[in-house]
Design a protein around this motif. Structure first.
Motif, PDB file in Angstrom:
ATOM      1  N   GLU A  73       4.109   1.633   1.840  1.00 31.85           N
ATOM      2  CA  GLU A  73       3.468   2.882   2.044  1.00 31.85           C
ATOM      3  C   GLU A  73       2.327   2.973   0.776  1.00 31.85           C
ATOM      4  O   GLU A  73       1.779   4.047   0.689  1.00 31.85           O
ATOM      5  N   GLY A  74       2.202   2.151   0.063  1.00 39.23           N
ATOM      6  CA  GLY A  74       1.152   2.180  -1.076  1.00 39.23           C
ATOM      7  C   GLY A  74       1.543   3.237  -2.036  1.00 39.23           C
ATOM      8  O   GLY A  74       0.677   3.831  -2.737  1.00 39.23           O
ATOM      9  N   ALA A  96      20.851  10.613  -1.163  1.00 33.77           N
ATOM     10  CA  ALA A  96      19.853  10.957  -0.314  1.00 33.77           C
ATOM     11  C   ALA A  96      18.829   9.781  -0.105  1.00 33.77           C
ATOM     12  O   ALA A  96      18.184   9.619   0.702  1.00 33.77           O
ATOM     13  N   ILE A  97      18.802   8.998  -1.145  1.00 37.60           N
ATOM     14  CA  ILE A  97      18.108   7.805  -1.122  1.00 37.60           C
ATOM     15  C   ILE A  97      18.457   6.802  -0.225  1.00 37.60           C
ATOM     16  O   ILE A  97      17.698   6.081   0.605  1.00 37.60           O
ATOM     17  N   ARG A  98      19.946   6.755  -0.238  1.00 39.44           N
ATOM     18  CA  ARG A  98      20.588   5.722   0.871  1.00 39.44           C
ATOM     19  C   ARG A  98      20.214   5.992   2.186  1.00 39.44           C
ATOM     20  O   ARG A  98      19.816   5.459   3.025  1.00 39.44           O
ATOM     21  N   VAL A  99      20.182   7.595   2.429  1.00 42.14           N
ATOM     22  CA  VAL A  99      19.883   8.011   3.869  1.00 42.14           C
ATOM     23  C   VAL A  99      18.351   7.751   4.156  1.00 42.14           C
ATOM     24  O   VAL A  99      18.171   7.272   5.212  1.00 42.14           O
ATOM     25  N   PHE A 100      17.423   7.857   3.138  1.00 40.02           N
ATOM     26  CA  PHE A 100      16.118   7.643   3.318  1.00 40.02           C
ATOM     27  C   PHE A 100      15.981   6.069   3.579  1.00 40.02           C
ATOM     28  O   PHE A 100      15.088   5.777   4.478  1.00 40.02           O
ATOM     29  N   VAL A 101      16.511   5.273   2.912  1.00 42.40           N
ATOM     30  CA  VAL A 101      16.511   3.728   3.025  1.00 42.40           C
ATOM     31  C   VAL A 101      16.892   3.632   4.524  1.00 42.40           C
ATOM     32  O   VAL A 101      16.218   2.937   5.272  1.00 42.40           O
ATOM     33  N   LEU A 102      17.960   3.984   4.962  1.00 39.84           N
ATOM     34  CA  LEU A 102      18.518   3.589   6.540  1.00 39.84           C
ATOM     35  C   LEU A 102      17.374   4.406   7.330  1.00 39.84           C
ATOM     36  O   LEU A 102      17.070   3.592   8.409  1.00 39.84           O
ATOM     37  N   ASP A 111       6.935   9.762   6.476  1.00 43.65           N
ATOM     38  CA  ASP A 111       7.270  11.311   6.808  1.00 43.65           C
ATOM     39  C   ASP A 111       8.599  11.531   7.555  1.00 43.65           C
ATOM     40  O   ASP A 111       9.249  12.789   7.436  1.00 43.65           O
ATOM     41  N   ASP A 112       8.808  10.486   8.836  1.00 41.87           N
ATOM     42  CA  ASP A 112       9.928  10.764   9.451  1.00 41.87           C
ATOM     43  C   ASP A 112      11.315  10.749   8.666  1.00 41.87           C
ATOM     44  O   ASP A 112      12.274  11.063   8.960  1.00 41.87           O
ATOM     45  N   ALA A 113      11.142   9.586   7.882  1.00 47.19           N
ATOM     46  CA  ALA A 113      12.363   9.260   6.930  1.00 47.19           C
ATOM     47  C   ALA A 113      12.495  10.219   5.874  1.00 47.19           C
ATOM     48  O   ALA A 113      13.747  10.547   5.830  1.00 47.19           O
ATOM     49  N   ILE A 114      11.691  10.706   5.339  1.00 45.01           N
ATOM     50  CA  ILE A 114      11.772  11.814   4.349  1.00 45.01           C
ATOM     51  C   ILE A 114      12.488  13.034   5.090  1.00 45.01           C
ATOM     52  O   ILE A 114      13.281  13.752   4.470  1.00 45.01           O
ATOM     53  N   ALA A 115      11.978  13.149   6.299  1.00 45.47           N
ATOM     54  CA  ALA A 115      12.515  14.463   7.058  1.00 45.47           C
ATOM     55  C   ALA A 115      13.844  14.476   7.233  1.00 45.47           C
ATOM     56  O   ALA A 115      14.784  15.272   7.405  1.00 45.47           O
ATOM     57  N   THR A 116      14.422  13.242   7.321  1.00 41.80           N
ATOM     58  CA  THR A 116      16.042  13.083   7.595  1.00 41.80           C
ATOM     59  C   THR A 116      17.026  13.331   6.372  1.00 41.80           C
ATOM     60  O   THR A 116      18.195  13.490   6.403  1.00 41.80           O
ATOM     61  N   VAL A 117      16.272  13.191   5.319  1.00 41.55           N
ATOM     62  CA  VAL A 117      16.861  13.547   3.971  1.00 41.55           C
ATOM     63  C   VAL A 117      17.334  14.976   3.916  1.00 41.55           C
ATOM     64  O   VAL A 117      16.491  15.860   4.285  1.00 41.55           O
ATOM     65  N   VAL A 119      20.804  14.810   5.177  1.00 38.11           N
ATOM     66  CA  VAL A 119      21.789  14.271   6.015  1.00 38.11           C
ATOM     67  C   VAL A 119      21.255  14.492   7.392  1.00 38.11           C
ATOM     68  O   VAL A 119      22.118  14.842   8.501  1.00 38.11           O
ATOM     69  N   GLY A 120      20.091  14.137   7.775  1.00 36.85           N
ATOM     70  CA  GLY A 120      19.574  14.391   9.161  1.00 36.85           C
ATOM     71  C   GLY A 120      20.203  13.280  10.132  1.00 36.85           C
ATOM     72  O   GLY A 120      20.529  12.197   9.351  1.00 36.85           O
ATOM     73  N   SER A 121      19.653  13.527  11.384  1.00 40.11           N
ATOM     74  CA  SER A 121      19.655  12.377  12.302  1.00 40.11           C
ATOM     75  C   SER A 121      18.720  11.439  12.252  1.00 40.11           C
ATOM     76  O   SER A 121      17.560  11.778  11.928  1.00 40.11           O
ATOM     77  N   LEU A 122      18.707  10.213  12.556  1.00 38.04           N
ATOM     78  CA  LEU A 122      17.993   9.336  12.670  1.00 38.04           C
ATOM     79  C   LEU A 122      16.738   9.756  13.667  1.00 38.04           C
ATOM     80  O   LEU A 122      17.036  10.132  14.679  1.00 38.04           O
ATOM     81  N   PRO A 123      15.507   9.345  13.276  1.00 36.73           N
ATOM     82  CA  PRO A 123      14.652   9.656  14.108  1.00 36.73           C
ATOM     83  C   PRO A 123      14.619   8.720  15.337  1.00 36.73           C
ATOM     84  O   PRO A 123      14.834   7.570  15.199  1.00 36.73           O
ATOM     85  N   THR A 124      14.022   9.144  16.453  1.00 34.27           N
ATOM     86  CA  THR A 124      13.879   8.419  17.665  1.00 34.27           C
ATOM     87  C   THR A 124      12.259   7.691  17.624  1.00 34.27           C
ATOM     88  O   THR A 124      11.666   7.909  16.776  1.00 34.27           O
ATOM     89  N   ALA A 125      11.934   6.772  18.598  1.00 30.42           N
ATOM     90  CA  ALA A 125      10.528   6.235  18.555  1.00 30.42           C
ATOM     91  C   ALA A 125       9.514   7.209  18.560  1.00 30.42           C
ATOM     92  O   ALA A 125       8.378   6.880  17.928  1.00 30.42           O
ATOM     93  N   ASP A 126       9.792   8.187  19.330  1.00 27.86           N
ATOM     94  CA  ASP A 126       8.726   9.353  19.422  1.00 27.86           C
ATOM     95  C   ASP A 126       8.664  10.196  18.176  1.00 27.86           C
ATOM     96  O   ASP A 126       7.951  11.145  18.170  1.00 27.86           O
ATOM     97  N   GLY A 127       9.551   9.856  17.125  1.00 32.35           N
ATOM     98  CA  GLY A 127       9.637  10.739  16.077  1.00 32.35           C
ATOM     99  C   GLY A 127      10.509  12.112  16.149  1.00 32.35           C
ATOM    100  O   GLY A 127      10.732  12.916  15.312  1.00 32.35           O
ATOM    101  N   ALA A 128      11.223  12.303  17.353  1.00 27.49           N
ATOM    102  CA  ALA A 128      12.034  13.531  17.605  1.00 27.49           C
ATOM    103  C   ALA A 128      13.350  12.930  17.072  1.00 27.49           C
ATOM    104  O   ALA A 128      13.840  11.773  16.915  1.00 27.49           O
ATOM    105  N   ARG A 129      14.299  14.077  16.885  1.00 27.41           N
ATOM    106  CA  ARG A 129      15.530  13.826  16.174  1.00 27.41           C
ATOM    107  C   ARG A 129      16.705  14.450  17.110  1.00 27.41           C
ATOM    108  O   ARG A 129      16.186  15.340  17.705  1.00 27.41           O
ATOM    109  N   ASP A 130      17.668  13.768  17.243  1.00 25.38           N
ATOM    110  CA  ASP A 130      18.761  14.159  18.046  1.00 25.38           C
ATOM    111  C   ASP A 130      19.345  15.392  17.472  1.00 25.38           C
ATOM    112  O   ASP A 130      19.610  15.791  16.223  1.00 25.38           O
TER     113      ASP A 130
END
Length: 130
Positions: A73-74, A96-102, A111-117, A119-130
């Protein structure tokens, strides 16, 4: 308990030729090296979160993945940890860092990975979450 390499004598006169043989003798399976009692696989490192220094303990694989995400990500690890900290209010930073890394390993989008922190659901291919 002391772990020996090669042929050695354990207190009590039992000869141990390897850690795996000792585990087999005791009827336990071994899926890799064991840690002596009181030791941990966690590695402590100092990072700066919003300019303040803090120490965190993570497994080496999580440090490696966090470094890889920062390089891709630079950004610095400190910047990413600060972004995660913004979202982790009320939760532990290391969790929270472990959730981000996963999540980052799952979607490869910051952006999608940060949004899961935290305890969020993993993002899908189109960026949506379950």
């Amino acid at each position: 308990m002391y772990l020996y390499r090669g042929a050695a004598r354990k207190p009590g006169g039992i000869e141990i030729t390897s850690i795996q043989e000792e585990a087999c003798r005791r009827g336990k399976s071994m899926q890799g090296p064991t840690m002596p009692r009181g030791r941990t696989a966690l590695r402590a490192r100092n990072v700066r979160v919003h300019g303040r220094r803090t120490s965190m303990k993570l497994e080496p694989a999580f440090w490696d993945a966090l470094e890889a995400a920062a390089m891709r990500e630079g950004r610095s690890i400190n910047e990413i940890c600060s972004m995660i900290d913004d979202r982790a209010a009320g939760y532990g930073l290391t969790a929270a860092i472990r959730v981000f890394v996963l999540a980052y390993g799952w979607c490869r989008r910051l952006d999608d990975a940060i949004a899961t922190v935290p305890v969020g659901s993993l993002p899908t291919a189109d960026g949506a979450r379950d």
